[in-house]
Design a protein around this motif. Structure first.
Motif, mmCIF file in Angstrom:
data_model
loop_
_atom_site.group_PDB
_atom_site.id
_atom_site.type_symbol
_atom_site.label_atom_id
_atom_site.label_comp_id
_atom_site.label_asym_id
_atom_site.label_seq_id
_atom_site.Cartn_x
_atom_site.Cartn_y
_atom_site.Cartn_z
ATOM 1 N N ASP A 168 0.830 -1.205 0.000
ATOM 2 C CA ASP A 168 0.000 0.000 0.000
ATOM 3 C C ASP A 168 0.867 1.259 0.000
ATOM 4 N N VAL A 169 1.986 1.204 0.718
ATOM 5 C CA VAL A 169 2.919 2.333 0.721
ATOM 6 C C VAL A 169 3.398 2.620 -0.694
ATOM 7 N N LYS A 170 3.757 1.551 -1.403
ATOM 8 C CA LYS A 170 4.243 1.692 -2.776
ATOM 9 C C LYS A 170 3.175 2.280 -3.684
ATOM 10 N N ASN A 171 1.937 1.833 -3.527
ATOM 11 C CA ASN A 171 0.852 2.321 -4.371
ATOM 12 C C ASN A 171 0.599 3.817 -4.161
ATOM 13 N N VAL A 172 0.598 4.238 -2.895
ATOM 14 C CA VAL A 172 0.356 5.655 -2.604
ATOM 15 C C VAL A 172 1.515 6.510 -3.109
ATOM 16 N N ARG A 173 2.731 5.996 -2.957
ATOM 17 C CA ARG A 173 3.901 6.732 -3.426
ATOM 18 C C ARG A 173 3.824 6.950 -4.941
ATOM 19 N N GLU A 174 3.425 5.905 -5.661
ATOM 20 C CA GLU A 174 3.280 6.023 -7.115
ATOM 21 C C GLU A 174 2.166 7.002 -7.474
ATOM 22 N N MET A 175 1.103 7.017 -6.655
ATOM 23 C CA MET A 175 0.003 7.951 -6.887
ATOM 24 C C MET A 175 0.490 9.392 -6.745
ATOM 25 N N ILE A 176 1.317 9.648 -5.738
ATOM 26 C CA ILE A 176 1.866 10.991 -5.526
ATOM 27 C C ILE A 176 2.684 11.427 -6.738
ATOM 28 N N ARG A 177 3.478 10.492 -7.255
ATOM 29 C CA ARG A 177 4.321 10.820 -8.399
ATOM 30 C C ARG A 177 3.495 11.023 -9.661
ATOM 31 N N ASP A 178 2.490 10.187 -9.857
ATOM 32 C CA ASP A 178 1.650 10.306 -11.048
ATOM 33 C C ASP A 178 0.882 11.629 -11.055
ATOM 34 N N MET A 179 0.496 12.089 -9.874
ATOM 35 C CA MET A 179 -0.246 13.346 -9.766
ATOM 36 C C MET A 179 0.681 14.559 -9.715
ATOM 37 N N ALA A 180 1.985 14.298 -9.751
ATOM 38 C CA ALA A 180 3.001 15.380 -9.726
ATOM 39 C C ALA A 180 2.850 16.267 -8.498
ATOM 40 N N LEU A 181 2.528 15.636 -7.372
ATOM 41 C CA LEU A 181 2.400 16.383 -6.121
ATOM 42 C C LEU A 181 3.763 16.477 -5.434
ATOM 43 N N ARG A 182 3.971 17.570 -4.729
ATOM 44 C CA ARG A 182 5.252 17.793 -4.064
ATOM 45 C C ARG A 182 5.022 17.980 -2.570
ATOM 46 N N PRO A 183 5.259 16.948 -1.760
ATOM 47 C CA PRO A 183 5.113 17.094 -0.308
ATOM 48 C C PRO A 183 6.095 18.122 0.240
ATOM 49 N N LYS A 184 5.718 18.755 1.332
ATOM 50 C CA LYS A 184 6.608 19.733 1.959
ATOM 51 C C LYS A 184 7.867 19.045 2.478
ATOM 52 N N ARG A 185 8.979 19.689 2.267
ATOM 53 C CA ARG A 185 10.232 19.181 2.827
ATOM 54 C C ARG A 185 10.402 19.768 4.224
ATOM 55 N N ALA A 186 10.896 18.953 5.118
ATOM 56 C CA ALA A 186 11.078 19.392 6.499
ATOM 57 C C ALA A 186 12.480 19.943 6.707
ATOM 58 N N TYR A 187 12.556 21.010 7.470
ATOM 59 C CA TYR A 187 13.839 21.614 7.827
ATOM 60 C C TYR A 187 13.825 21.949 9.313
ATOM 61 N N SER A 188 15.000 21.941 9.898
ATOM 62 C CA SER A 188 15.173 22.390 11.276
ATOM 63 C C SER A 188 16.320 23.383 11.303
ATOM 64 N N TRP A 189 16.231 24.338 12.221
ATOM 65 C CA TRP A 189 17.321 25.308 12.297
ATOM 66 C C TRP A 189 17.593 25.702 13.742
ATOM 67 N N ILE A 190 18.821 26.161 13.962
ATOM 68 C CA ILE A 190 19.279 26.566 15.279
ATOM 69 C C ILE A 190 20.195 27.765 15.104
ATOM 70 N N GLU A 191 20.121 28.710 16.025
ATOM 71 C CA GLU A 191 20.970 29.895 15.956
ATOM 72 C C GLU A 191 22.225 29.679 16.795
ATOM 73 N N SER A 192 23.361 30.026 16.215
ATOM 74 C CA SER A 192 24.632 29.917 16.937
ATOM 75 C C SER A 192 25.574 31.000 16.449
ATOM 76 N N ARG A 193 26.072 31.794 17.358
ATOM 77 C CA ARG A 193 27.020 32.866 17.041
ATOM 78 C C ARG A 193 26.489 33.785 15.940
ATOM 79 N N ASN A 194 25.270 34.266 16.161
ATOM 80 C CA ASN A 194 24.625 35.226 15.253
ATOM 81 C C ASN A 194 24.375 34.682 13.852
ATOM 82 N N LYS A 195 24.319 33.365 13.727
ATOM 83 C CA LYS A 195 24.079 32.770 12.424
ATOM 84 C C LYS A 195 23.099 31.626 12.555
ATOM 85 N N LEU A 196 22.195 31.522 11.583
ATOM 86 C CA LEU A 196 21.232 30.425 11.577
ATOM 87 C C LEU A 196 21.812 29.245 10.804
#
Length: 683
Positions: free
Chosen positions: A532-560
């Protein structure tokens, strides 16, 4: 001729006296006749210092009203007292009684004063006088009449006056008409009026740009912004350019605001960069636009540049940039701006104080927020709401509920929709079901936000039957917000059967939202249904959908420092992953840690599934550990919700390294300390 004028002046003064009396008693204006009433006194009343501190001095320097011997002098006296409408009409009355004939300069001023009465009575009387004395078609009088009728009876009434005197229309009256439409939230008519002015202007030509001034352009640009009519706004911009008014500071600021209101930050920045003269309004507008549209770093850069350019930020500027600090979890920048507000004495402004509380709460510094809140000499509903909601986000729901009760018992602030959202969130965080349902009953007109929080409260507490009954009772099943909250409860209590139905419903509600299919795929993965995982993954690709990519960030020495899943682009990647592997080994050996399976909304793709060393937040934690001194609290932000496996890992890591780790995701803060989390594993 003298007798005729005297007669007209006398009857006019009688009508004014009558109107003053009816306004004083708040009676309705008369329906007929105003020439038979005679004033009982012609003496100007003394003004109390509480109403006009300078008025007694003004009257003291007038030895005798009878010595004012010209219409010009009476007009000047009227002009001097325009801010005190009742006395303007008394002066006008005395002017008429002494036989002085008003002129075209008198009536606009008297009409301006009449707008401050509670009724239209005096305004209609002055209108009658203007007609009687032959100034009813004067362009200045017409403009004043339009403003008066527009205030009391609306734009349509002003339009009737406007249309009666087509030969006297000018840029001022056209612009006023457009402004009246905007005031009544009719921006489309305001834009139409502007175009009528251009095509049917004073010269009668097909297209007359000479009638356009900066005020007219500013008025129509505001209307375009309210309609979010970007293309129409660009046409007006072109007209401003052709009429050589683009560089006018009023027009430039209006163009800037129009583009920002239409969501075009790129066009707004082009206008800003081309401005020859930038004032604090310009800087604040573009800064606020960037922060509102997610350009937090650029907003902070503009704030610094603004100071370097010698423009001193005010309370609105400070309150506009502070949300950037909370979104980036950039505590240091937030504290610097707080220090600036203290040095420049804008910290006592309630808008700035509320923004500071919000910034500290959303940066994970509840103690700093609490101190500012405690020192506030005046608190409004927003102040209380920010604090209640803030405590809820930090897992201190009971504290938030207690604060709401304190606010309610004070009885000095209004309990609006936002306040009830906050207290319902507090009940949800503390799983106070009965209290939450009780508060919900006090909401007169609940919105979908209120409904969805109650569904969240019930489902997160495992009361799925009550949640379903609540949804059916209020007929809110077909709202995606409600279904998402129901799904969150299913995840916590491993109710996969209901979760499947909810996710399928979400895909019906939002068939092109990739995150719904990600949820479905993760649910199948958590139950080892790989086909079922494979089927849904193929469905996402066939529909050209783009899931959000996850990011994390931390501040250190005045820089993110920003991290993605499996990201090796950071200069210290080798050291980061070495630390992570070491921590994982300790977790397995000392704590017998086994990763959880979860069907939460996070990265799912072949290369983005939750790998053994975790998602992006784990890389950020590892970087924080190797980049800061032992004992330092780590502040990390993630763009998507933390998964169960990483949540469990962060708890154990906090115990192993003896540090507090504050992780902020879109829904709440997780304070990991000594192997525990502030959310108590209910998130």
């Amino acid at each position: 001729m003298g007798v005729i004028v005297q007669s007209g002046v006398s009857s006019a003064s009688s009508s004014i006296r009558f109107c003053l009396q009816t306004n004083e008693k708040r009676h309705q204006p008369p329906t007929s006749g105003y020439t038979n009433l005679q004033p009982s006194s012609t003496t100007l009343p003394k003004l109390s210092s509480s109403k006009l501190s300078t008025a007694p001095k003004v009257f003291e320097v007038i030895p005798d009203l009878e010595n004012i011997n010209s219409t010009y002098a009476w007009n000047n006296l009227i002009k001097t007292h325009l801010g005190h409408h009742r006395y303007v009409l008394f002066i006008y009355q005395n002017m008429l009684l002494r036989g002085f004939r008003p002129d075209k300069h008198t009536f606009p001023r008297i009409l301006t004063a009449s707008r401050n009465f509670d009724t239209l009575c005096s305004g209609k009387q002055i209108h009658a006088h203007a007609l009687k004395f032959g100034f009813g078609s004067d362009k200045y009088v017409i403009t004043a009449l339009m403003e008066m009728y527009g205030l009391f009876e609306g734009a349509d009434s002003a339009r009737r006056v406007f249309d009666q005197f087509s030969s006297q229309k000018n840029s001022v009256s056209w612009t006023l008409m457009a402004r009246l439409y905007s005031r009544e939230d009719k921006p489309g008519l305001a834009i139409e009026t502007f175009h009528q002015m251009v095509t049917l202007g004073a010269s009668g030509e097909e297209r007359d740009l000479s009638v356009i001034d900066a005020v007219a352009l500013s008025t129509v640009l505001v209307a375009c912004g309210r309609l979010k009519a970007l293309q129409e706004g660009k046409k007006i911009h072109d007209i401003a350019r052709k009429s050589e008014l683009e560089s006018d500071v009023l027009v430039s600021n209006s163009l800037l605001k129009m583009y920002l209101d239409c969501g075009s930050i790129k066009d707004a920045r082009l206008v800003f960069d081309r401005m020859q003269e930038k004032d604090i309004i310009s800087w604040t507008a573009i800064l606020r636009g960037y922060v509102k549209n997610g350009g937090f770093n650029e907003g902070l850069k503009l704030f610094r540049l603004m100071n370097l350019e010698g423009i001193k930020p005010d309370s609105l500027t400070v309150s506009s940039v502070l949300p950037a600090c909370s979104r980036l979890s950039a505590q240091k920048h937030g504290r610097e701006i707080h220090a600036y507000s203290l040095r420049n004495h804008v910290d006592s402004n309630i808008v700035v104080q509320n923004a500071l509380i919000d910034m500290y709460m959303k940066s994970g510094c509840t103690e700093s927020a609490s101190k500012i809140f405690g020192r506030m000499s005046e608190k409004d509903t927003i102040s209380w709401t920010i604090m209640i909601l803030g405590y809820s986000l930090h897992g201190q729901g009971k504290v938030g509920v207690d604060l709401f009760e304190k606010m309610k018992n004070m009885g000095t602030v209004e309990l609006d929709d936002a306040a009830y959202v906050a207290v319902l969130c507090a009940c949800n965080a503390a799983r106070m079901v009965e209290e939450g349902l009780s508060y919900f009953k006090f909401i007169r007109k609940p919105k979908i936000e209120h409904y969805s929080i109650v569904v969240s409260l019930l489902s997160r507490s495992g009361l799925f039957d009550k949640a379903r009954n609540f949804i059916d009772e209020h007929q809110i099943e077909w709202h995606k917000e409600v279904q998402r909250e129901l799904l969150a409860g299913c995840r916590i209590h491993k109710n996969t059967k209901m979760a499947k139905r909810v996710i399928e419903r979400l895909t019906e509600l939002e068939p092109l939202n990739a995150e719904n299919y990600v949820l479905l795929m993760n649910m199948y993965a958590s139950n080892s249904k790989w086909d079922d995982v494979k089927n849904v993954r193929e469905m996402i690709r066939d529909m050209a959908l783009r899931p959000k990519r996850a990011y994390s960030w931390i501040e250190s020495r005045n820089k993110l420092h920003v991290f993605g899943v499996g990201d090796v682009s950071h200069p210290r990647s080798e050291r980061i992953y070495y630390e992570l592997h070491s921590l994982m080994e300790k977790m397995k050996e000392e704590e017998k840690f086994v990763p959880d399976k979860d069907f939460s909304m996070h990265d799912v793709d072949e290369e983005r599934e939750c790998i053994s060393i975790g998602h992006s937040e784990m890389s950020a934690i590892s970087f924080g550990l190797i980049s800061t001194k032992p004992g330092t609290t780590l502040h990390i932000t993630k763009s998507l919700r933390v998964c169960c496996s990483c949540h469990s890992s962060a708890k154990i890591i906090s115990k192993i390294v003896g540090r507090e780790i504050i992780l902020k995701d879109p829904d709440r803060f997780h304070h990991f300390k000594d192997g525990m989390c502030s959310c108590e594993d209910f998130w």
